[in-house]
Design an enzyme around this catalytic site. Structure first.
Site, mmCIF file in Angstrom:
data_model
loop_
_atom_site.group_PDB
_atom_site.id
_atom_site.type_symbol
_atom_site.label_atom_id
_atom_site.label_comp_id
_atom_site.label_asym_id
_atom_site.label_seq_id
_atom_site.Cartn_x
_atom_site.Cartn_y
_atom_site.Cartn_z
ATOM 1 N N GLU A 1 77.765 51.801 44.014
ATOM 2 C CA GLU A 1 79.320 51.491 42.626
ATOM 3 C C GLU A 1 78.565 52.483 42.235
ATOM 4 O OE1 GLU A 1 81.091 49.115 42.468
ATOM 5 O OE2 GLU A 1 80.615 48.362 44.257
ATOM 6 N N SER B 1 71.311 -17.724 33.231
ATOM 7 C CA SER B 1 69.804 -18.281 33.221
ATOM 8 C C SER B 1 69.318 -16.956 32.283
ATOM 9 C CB SER B 1 69.641 -18.954 33.734
ATOM 10 O OG SER B 1 69.976 -19.847 34.933
#
Length: 789
Positions: free
Chosen positions: A86, A464
């Site tokens: 680059e 219950s």
């Protein structure tokens, strides 16, 4: 002479004008340039990450996948690969490579085309952080000026570090560390030279040369990067040859590496973070550590999945998910299969052929597997929504047909089994009853199938499972565990109602006069109904509010005796923890710490703690956030003792397989068996399991036969290595020898004698029979005591 003087003056004026114009232009451009010093403290967009208590990644949220790293964590060869490709003169120029710009400008003049090559790494940093993507001359000038300012204020290494953390590598990967994970499932220090070269070549064209979508283009790009590295003497010819020969197909991972599957927990955390931080939660780099332990969570996942699959299989085969036309090409059929989600580990498959002994099934990966007859023998046809099943199939053709889309599960030995996605759903919540830290949550069979979290959001009747709260209210009203209540037919006239209420026991039987301990142990509905009748529904609901229940969801009717209200599993877990910790109301919490992108702790949980010893003023400490006491210690201890009886001799008896003496619990089954529960704990771990249908209908099962096995499978793992831990006996508890049938004090000559424990102020007034209770007398702690039932 005058002419040349005129030309000179004119030229001088033009030069001065150009200089003035340039100065004005530079001033104009420079006055609006951002402050590049902000790059020194830049906050990169880093996703939200969620972790378990033992640091396993649970989830990552955010469009950008990024793992910021310092330059010294990035291999030198990778840095050199990028520079060679680059910006070869990166360490030589002042942020702008004027030679490169001149070449690009000349190319523009000669060809009229804008070309790559003029931008340095510094210019790309300026563009990525401060400028838009429009290609204009003004933007280019601003880019140059910013680059010069960046180079003046920052070191080259810092610029390179910023670039390597910010640049896009494709596949949602921003920064080189994230790219290494996405493309190779490796950390940076594990990359090969070929892999580094591949990554260095991606920023210029992350889509065009992507090794996933374009292997040929990726190979050529990598070759170019390696050539540049060789030209710059970063690598030797031997290194070049070896790296260039490495296959491009080294790509192994394109998804996030999840360490713990806990999607319901992940979604709870995501929702909490978005509520607190808004959409910034996805980019701030927050790391959230939960209270969930990966071992417990995995056990919860497995217990719930196995329990639902077993229940679903026992209630019959509903048939194929779909039936397809078989005229299409197998490749197209496989592509269609790939569009169907894999739910849990149940893969979709298409029956290609079938005979008496087996079936050939196509998978989404284009492979064909053999499904043996032995894996289909269970598939009796489901009848009446699971109430019963049809006759046993005799051969494979009785079960599947060509064109059927079915579900398959592969076992560890490689064999395949016919399955189906369960219609029923389930939930499991586990927490520490001392401080409320959540240990595990599973909000349903599979998050892909349904994102609805039944732990936090499903309001169902507890059945219950609500009885311990009714009994607690009764004990505070003066009842004892030895109080006798008649388990006999009961008719209650409800004011304003056209019909009377006639509650029934599950087994439609009657036991006559029974002690409260026995009634809770056997979950006798008629006893609960008589208690509510005596105390009134209003009193019971008002009493239940202290446990954190929503009073609006609890009806002030007699049916509250059978658990007719609505609660979530999380609410029930919080309430039940009160009996496990000795009477305190804790607050469940999931998030332990939140760290920012710089690893600084910005939130630390400060949970309320149930602390029995802290009630003594001598032991109070300022560093504990004490949970409020909502039930007196004696009542909590008595209910805990009664719920231990549920395990040792009642509906929870299958839990004895765990081989522990510190467990307490309660089964729960609602009318028509639409909801089945098990709520159980010791002082360290509490877990609630629920099974039912999202659109309520009968499960044709009970809490003891369906929810309890799931609870046991989870607790086997959650309690492994956890020492037995019983609730300490508080002062004011005495043991009295009573007759097991009458509940009245008796002596040792009585053949029905047994010991029961009482609150001292509620104990029978027979001094010679009352002694301070030790080791929870009434549960058979020594040879002189008779069994409690």
């Amino acid at each position: 002479m005058h002419f040349f003087r005129f030309l000179f003056q004119a030229f001088l004026l033009i030069v001065i004008g150009v200089i003035i114009f340039a100065a004005i232009a530079l001033w104009y451009l420079n006055k609006d340039l951002p402050d590049v010093s902000s790059l020194k403290t830049v906050q990169m967009q880093v996703p939200l990450r969620v972790y378990s208590a033992d640091n396993k990644l649970i989830a990552e949220f955010g469009e950008k996948r990024r793992e910021p790293v310092s330059l010294d964590q990035i291999p030198k060869l990778l840095q050199e690969a990028l520079i060679a490709t680059e910006d070869q003169r990166f360490y030589e120029h002042s942020g702008v490579d004027f030679l490169g710009l001149a070449r690009a400008s000349l190319e523009l003049v000669l060809t009229g085309k804008k070309v790559q090559g003029g931008s340095t790494l510094t210019m790309q940093v300026a563009r990525n952080f401060f400028l838009d993507r429009k290609k204009t001359y003004i933007r280019k000038l601003r880019e140059i000026m910013l680059s010069l300012k960046i180079s003046h204020e920052m070191s080259k290494d810092k610029v390179l570090e910023l670039y390597l953390n910010e640049v896009y590598f494709g596949k949602r990967a921003y920064g080189v560390a994230a790219a290494a994970r996405v493309y190779y499932d490796r950390s940076l220090d594990q990359l090969t030279l070929a892999q580094m070269a591949m990554l260095a070549g991606l920023p210029q064209a992350p889509s065009a040369v992507n090794p996933v979508s374009n292997p040929k283009g990726a190979f050529d790009r990598r070759h170019h990067v390696l050539e540049r590295m060789l030209e710059q003497n970063y690598i030797t010819k031997k290194q070049f040859a070896e790296a260039d020969a490495e296959p491009i197909a080294a790509v192994t991972n394109r998804s996030i590496r999840i360490g713990l599957q806990a999607p319901y927990i992940a979604e709870m955390v995501r929702d909490a973070m978005v509520k607190q931080y808004g959409d910034d939660a996805y980019i701030l780099g927050l790391s959230v550590t939960t209270t969930v332990n990966s071992t417990d969570q995995l056990a919860a996942n497995n217990a719930l999945e196995a329990g639902l699959l077993q229940y679903d299989q026992a209630h019959g085969y509903r048939g194929a998910e779909d039936h397809w036309d078989m005229t299409s090409d197998p490749t197209q059929l496989a592509a269609h299969l790939r569009q169907l989600p894999t739910i849990a580990d149940l893969q979709p498959g298409l029956v290609l052929s079938v005979n008496d002994e087996d079936a050939q099934v196509l998978l989404g990966n284009k492979k064909t597997i053999t499904l043996p007859w032995s894996s289909m023998q269970w598939a009796r046809k489901q009848m009446a929504q699971g109430k019963w099943v049809g006759k046993k199939p005799e051969q494979a053709t009785d079960v599947v047909k060509v064109g059927d889309v079915i579900r398959l599960q592969q076992y560890q030995n490689g064999t395949w089994n016919l399955r189906q996605v369960p219609e029923a759903e389930a939930a499991l919540i586990s927490l520490n009853p001392e401080n409320g830290s959540i240990l595990a949550i599973v909000g349903g069979f599979n998050f892909t199938k349904s994102k609805f979290n039944r732990v936090t959001s499903a309001y169902r009747q507890p059945g219950s499972g609500f009885k311990p709260f009714i009994y607690s209210a009764a004990l505070d009203k003066g009842y004892t565990l030895a109080s006798i209540v008649n388990d006999a037919p009961l008719t209650i006239t409800i004011p304003g109602a056209a019909e009377v209420w006639r509650p029934q026991n599950d087994e439609r039987d009657f036991n006559g006069p029974v002690r409260l301990r026995y009634a809770l142990m056997r979950s006798l509905n008629l006893v609960s109904a008589r208690l509510v009748q005596d105390m009134t529904p209003k009193y019971v609901v008002n009493y239940a509010k202290r446990f954190g229940f929503d009073e609006q969801a609890l009806p002030e009717t007699y049916s509250i005796a059978l658990g007719a209200g609505l609660v979530t599993p999380l609410e029930l877990a919080r309430a039940m923890a009160t009996f496990a910790n000795g009477g305190f109301l804790i607050t469940p919490y999931l998030i332990n710490t939140i760290k920012d992108a710089h690893d600084k702790v910005i939130f630390q949980a400060d949970p309320t703690v149930a602390c029995l010893s802290c009630e003594n003023s001598k032991n109070k400490t300022a560093d504990k956030n004490l949970a409020p006491r909502i039930v007196n210690a004696q009542t909590a201890y008595l209910i805990n003792s009664a719920m231990k009886s549920v395990i040792t001799g009642g509906t929870g008896r299958p839990a004895l397989v765990l081989g522990r003496t510190d467990l307490a619990g309660k089964t729960g089954t609602t009318n028509d068996q639409k909801d089945v529960w098990f709520d159980g704990y010791n002082t360290q771990v509490l877990a609630i399991t629920w099974i039912g249908f999202d659109t309520p209908r009968s499960t044709y099962a009970y809490g003891a036969t369906l929810a309890l096995p799931m609870w046991i499978d989870y607790m086997k793992v959650a309690l492994k290595g956890v020492p037995e831990s019983n609730l300490p006996q508080p002062p004011g508890i005495v043991s009295v020898r009573i007759n097991s049938e009458t509940g009245q004090p008796t002596d040792a000559s009585d053949k029905n004698a047994m010991f029961e424990i009482f609150r001292k102020d509620h104990a029978p007034h027979v001094s010679q029979s009352a002694t301070p209770a030790e080791n929870a007398a009434g549960e058979g702690s020594n040879g002189s005591e008779q069994p409690i039932f």
